[in-house]
Write a protein that holds these residues in place. Sequence first.
Motif, mmCIF file in Angstrom:
data_model
loop_
_atom_site.group_PDB
_atom_site.id
_atom_site.type_symbol
_atom_site.label_atom_id
_atom_site.label_comp_id
_atom_site.label_asym_id
_atom_site.label_seq_id
_atom_site.Cartn_x
_atom_site.Cartn_y
_atom_site.Cartn_z
ATOM 1 N N UNK A 150 0.798 -1.225 0.000
ATOM 2 C CA UNK A 150 0.000 0.000 0.000
ATOM 3 C C UNK A 150 0.830 1.275 0.000
ATOM 4 N N UNK A 151 2.081 1.197 0.419
ATOM 5 C CA UNK A 151 2.869 2.414 0.619
ATOM 6 C C UNK A 151 3.192 3.165 -0.653
ATOM 7 N N UNK A 152 3.671 2.473 -1.669
ATOM 8 C CA UNK A 152 4.028 3.142 -2.921
ATOM 9 C C UNK A 152 2.800 3.780 -3.554
ATOM 10 N N UNK A 153 1.713 3.038 -3.584
ATOM 11 C CA UNK A 153 0.481 3.546 -4.195
ATOM 12 C C UNK A 153 -0.014 4.793 -3.463
ATOM 13 N N UNK A 154 0.086 4.781 -2.132
ATOM 14 C CA UNK A 154 -0.384 5.935 -1.355
ATOM 15 C C UNK A 154 0.524 7.144 -1.569
ATOM 16 N N UNK A 155 1.836 6.918 -1.620
ATOM 17 C CA UNK A 155 2.744 8.037 -1.888
ATOM 18 C C UNK A 155 2.451 8.648 -3.258
ATOM 19 N N UNK A 156 2.210 7.805 -4.240
ATOM 20 C CA UNK A 156 1.904 8.303 -5.583
ATOM 21 C C UNK A 156 0.575 9.052 -5.608
ATOM 22 N N UNK A 157 -0.416 8.531 -4.888
ATOM 23 C CA UNK A 157 -1.724 9.193 -4.865
ATOM 24 C C UNK A 157 -1.654 10.548 -4.188
ATOM 25 N N UNK A 158 -0.649 10.736 -3.333
ATOM 26 C CA UNK A 158 -0.452 12.021 -2.662
ATOM 27 C C UNK A 158 0.509 12.915 -3.439
ATOM 28 N N UNK A 159 0.775 12.550 -4.696
ATOM 29 C CA UNK A 159 1.541 13.427 -5.573
ATOM 30 C C UNK A 159 3.034 13.322 -5.447
ATOM 31 N N UNK A 160 3.547 12.127 -5.150
ATOM 32 C CA UNK A 160 4.985 11.957 -4.943
ATOM 33 C C UNK A 160 5.806 12.564 -6.067
ATOM 34 N N UNK A 161 5.547 12.157 -7.298
ATOM 35 C CA UNK A 161 6.393 12.611 -8.402
ATOM 36 C C UNK A 161 5.937 13.947 -8.992
ATOM 37 N N UNK A 162 4.790 14.449 -8.545
ATOM 38 C CA UNK A 162 4.421 15.824 -8.871
ATOM 39 C C UNK A 162 5.173 16.792 -7.959
ATOM 40 N N UNK A 163 5.238 16.453 -6.691
ATOM 41 C CA UNK A 163 5.948 17.300 -5.731
ATOM 42 C C UNK A 163 7.460 17.157 -5.843
ATOM 43 N N UNK A 164 7.893 15.941 -6.178
ATOM 44 C CA UNK A 164 9.332 15.644 -6.210
ATOM 45 C C UNK A 164 9.662 14.977 -7.546
ATOM 46 N N UNK A 165 9.709 15.739 -8.634
ATOM 47 C CA UNK A 165 9.895 15.144 -9.967
ATOM 48 C C UNK A 165 11.237 14.429 -10.088
#
Length: 399
Positions: A150-165
């Motif tokens: 669940x961790x990777x999916x949740x980080x991505x849903x919270x904009x991981x690579x939008x905030x940290x490209x």
Amino acid sequence: MNAIITPPLDADQIETGIAAYLDEIIALRHDLHQYPELAFQEHRTAKKVASLLADWGYDVATGIAGTGVVATLKRGDSKRSLGIRADMDALPIEEATGLDYASSNPGVMHACGHDGHTSVLLAAARYLAGSGNFSGTLRLIFQPAEEIGAGARKMLSEGLFDRFPVDAVFGLHNWPGVPTGQFGFVAGPAMASVDQAVIKIVGKGGHGAEPHRAVDPVLASASFIMALQSVVSRNIDPQDMAVATVGSIHAGSASNVIPESVEMKLTMRAFSEQVRARLQERIPALARAQAESFGAVAEVNYRLGFPALVNHADETAFARTVALQTLGTGAVQADFRPRTASEDFAFMLEAKPGSYLFVGNGDSAPLHSAQYDFNDAIIAPAARYWGRLAEIFLADDNR
């Protein structure tokens, strides 16, 4: 990827730099091992990770997906950016290693080496902050909740690579049975998808002495379990991979009573979405047909987990070249094969190019065993590897 531009390799600088504080990193790994935390509960671990990174000069963001940490270090004027990920969570297992630093949290254990993965990346982080020769943006991702997918999916849903490209993202996992410190690389599918099903076969309970008056769900479930492997052997192309496992079956409590129902828990794994979809189609149909043939009914709850981990070809070739240059040919296995275990880093590789690699843990207990321990001898070579990968990926001319 662009052509690989290799900055001058100062092997002594990397090796000496990491060796200078290796004992501290090993002590940190033991501390993390002693105080393991389950998925989304990695508060102590995340606090310690964030504090160290901040002390070394990183810009640290916390609270991503609850307990996730992302550390950023910018140097030079290159626009390239790199992500490296480590996982932090432990498993609900009672440790039986007898180590001096064994888990002090009852029923919780680092039985998969995430304490080691975190320590390796921290060792590399310290080197890169102090002596790293790169130009661009380095993102270090410390992920929660890998064990429950669940961790990777949740980080991505919270904009991981939008905030940290990032331009690409990499990760690694230790692997028992592979010689200590040897690296393995797989282009394409490297780890399997994983899905779960709970199948309840409902019959009619009765006395064990009068089976004709009952509808025996145990017999129906046994028939289903035996027929289950026909899905793999007859519905899947022999050149593809599929695994269907019944890991749990519960029914009744007395030897002379036919129970009302049987509950089974299954996992299914595959390397392709086509095979995954075929399993999702055939297994529920088989359960219902087998149950019906005995006069029972099958209730199926089929839950998709996460997809196969598919490494990108260019990034995998790059990662392998870094290992050859940094550690030599003897440290790279020529014929490393895909693993049928699963890993939620797959979601990050769906979002960004990258590669997930493996490093040998030696002759240790298997992953998820109560006897398992991460091999501290991996820390130095793996940290050197991450350090060199960052320097090459973020070389001045790689723009």
